[in-house]
Design a protein around this motif. Structure first.
Motif, mmCIF file in Angstrom:
data_model
loop_
_atom_site.group_PDB
_atom_site.id
_atom_site.type_symbol
_atom_site.label_atom_id
_atom_site.label_comp_id
_atom_site.label_asym_id
_atom_site.label_seq_id
_atom_site.Cartn_x
_atom_site.Cartn_y
_atom_site.Cartn_z
ATOM 1 N N ILE A 189 18.561 48.547 38.116
ATOM 2 C CA ILE A 189 18.375 49.912 38.623
ATOM 3 C C ILE A 189 19.258 50.863 37.827
ATOM 4 O O ILE A 189 20.466 50.649 37.695
ATOM 5 N N PHE B 161 20.699 54.535 37.984
ATOM 6 C CA PHE B 161 20.938 55.678 38.860
ATOM 7 C C PHE B 161 21.411 56.860 38.016
ATOM 8 O O PHE B 161 22.171 56.684 37.057
ATOM 9 N N TYR C 140 16.599 57.392 40.743
ATOM 10 C CA TYR C 140 16.674 55.977 40.392
ATOM 11 C C TYR C 140 15.430 55.574 39.599
ATOM 12 O O TYR C 140 14.355 56.156 39.724
#
Length: 240
Positions: free
Chosen positions: A75, A77, A116
């Motif tokens: 992920i 961010f 995200y």
């Protein structure tokens, strides 16, 4: 005449520094209660920011980019905003002078939003998405230990935090919201298992996902505090 000039200069210097940090209640380092209260009293000044002393505003606290890579989960961010640092409550502040470390125990509300981009698996469920994420809780507990490094500059003593050696733990103590919007490009059928997992296993998922974000928060605050500490000799911050 020279002595008088030196006295005037000394008084001016002391007054200049004192006027810069009137919100700092000086404490003996062994006085835990004073350290805790002084930290709480100074919090709003720190979160509001003092540009002339190197302190950037930290309410809200912003982060540019953080990446999580864990097992099969990835992920990215970005553009994160944490609302709540100014509402933190210091529960305990303690300094160990011989070993040169500082312990800080505080609780804070967390309302974090950002962007995200996710891919991979939160075992055993696949996840994919690109959109807004939101994490919110009324009470997150943080316990931090950071080294204190003394140094001398221009005839005065200063200290800085050893940002690279910080040890910390966190615990989201109350019910937590964790949501990712636009999972699978908005395909609600594919997103349903992920949303169910986020709702039913929030605490464990926060423990898995949050560490790189919290590390970035800790690093930013540590750097900000060091910018401040580099401007003010320790004699204006402590009772020796």
């Amino acid at each position: 005449m020279i002595k008088l000039q030196c006295l005037v200069l000394c008084c001016f210097t002391i007054g200049a520094f004192a006027s810069k940090v009137p919100f700092i209640n000086k404490c003996a380092w062994a006085d835990k209660a004073c350290l805790t209260k002084s930290s709480q009293d100074a919090l709003l000044h720190f979160t509001n920011g003092i540009p002339e002393l190197g302190l950037e505003p930290m309410e809200p606290l912003t982060l540019k980019a953080v990446t999580l890579k864990k097992d099969k989960l990835h992920i990215d961010f970005s553009d994160m905003v944490w609302v709540g640092p100014s509402k933190c409550v210091f529960k305990h502040v303690e300094r160990n002078a011989p070993e040169k470390w500082l312990d800080i125990h505080l609780v804070c509300p967390v309302d974090l939003t950002g962007h995200y981009v996710a891919s991979g698996h939160i075992p055993p469920i696949a996840i994919e998405g690109d959109g807004t994420f939101h994490c919110k809780t009324e009470e997150a507990e943080f316990i931090i230990r950071v080294g204190l490094v003394p140094y001398d500059k221009d005839g005065d003593s200063y200290w800085k935090l050893s940002c690279s050696d910080i040890k910390y733990s966190f615990d989201f103590k109350k019910k937590t919201l964790l949501e990712f919007l636009n999972l699978f490009g908005g395909d609600e059928e594919k997103a349903a298992p992920v949303k169910k997992l986020l709702d039913q296993n929030t605490k464990n998922l926060v423990n898995d996902i949050a560490p790189p974000i919290i590390r970035a928060v800790v690093d930013k605050i540590c750097t900000n505090v060091n910018n401040f500490a580099s401007q003010i000799p320790t004699k204006y911050l402590e009772i020796l």
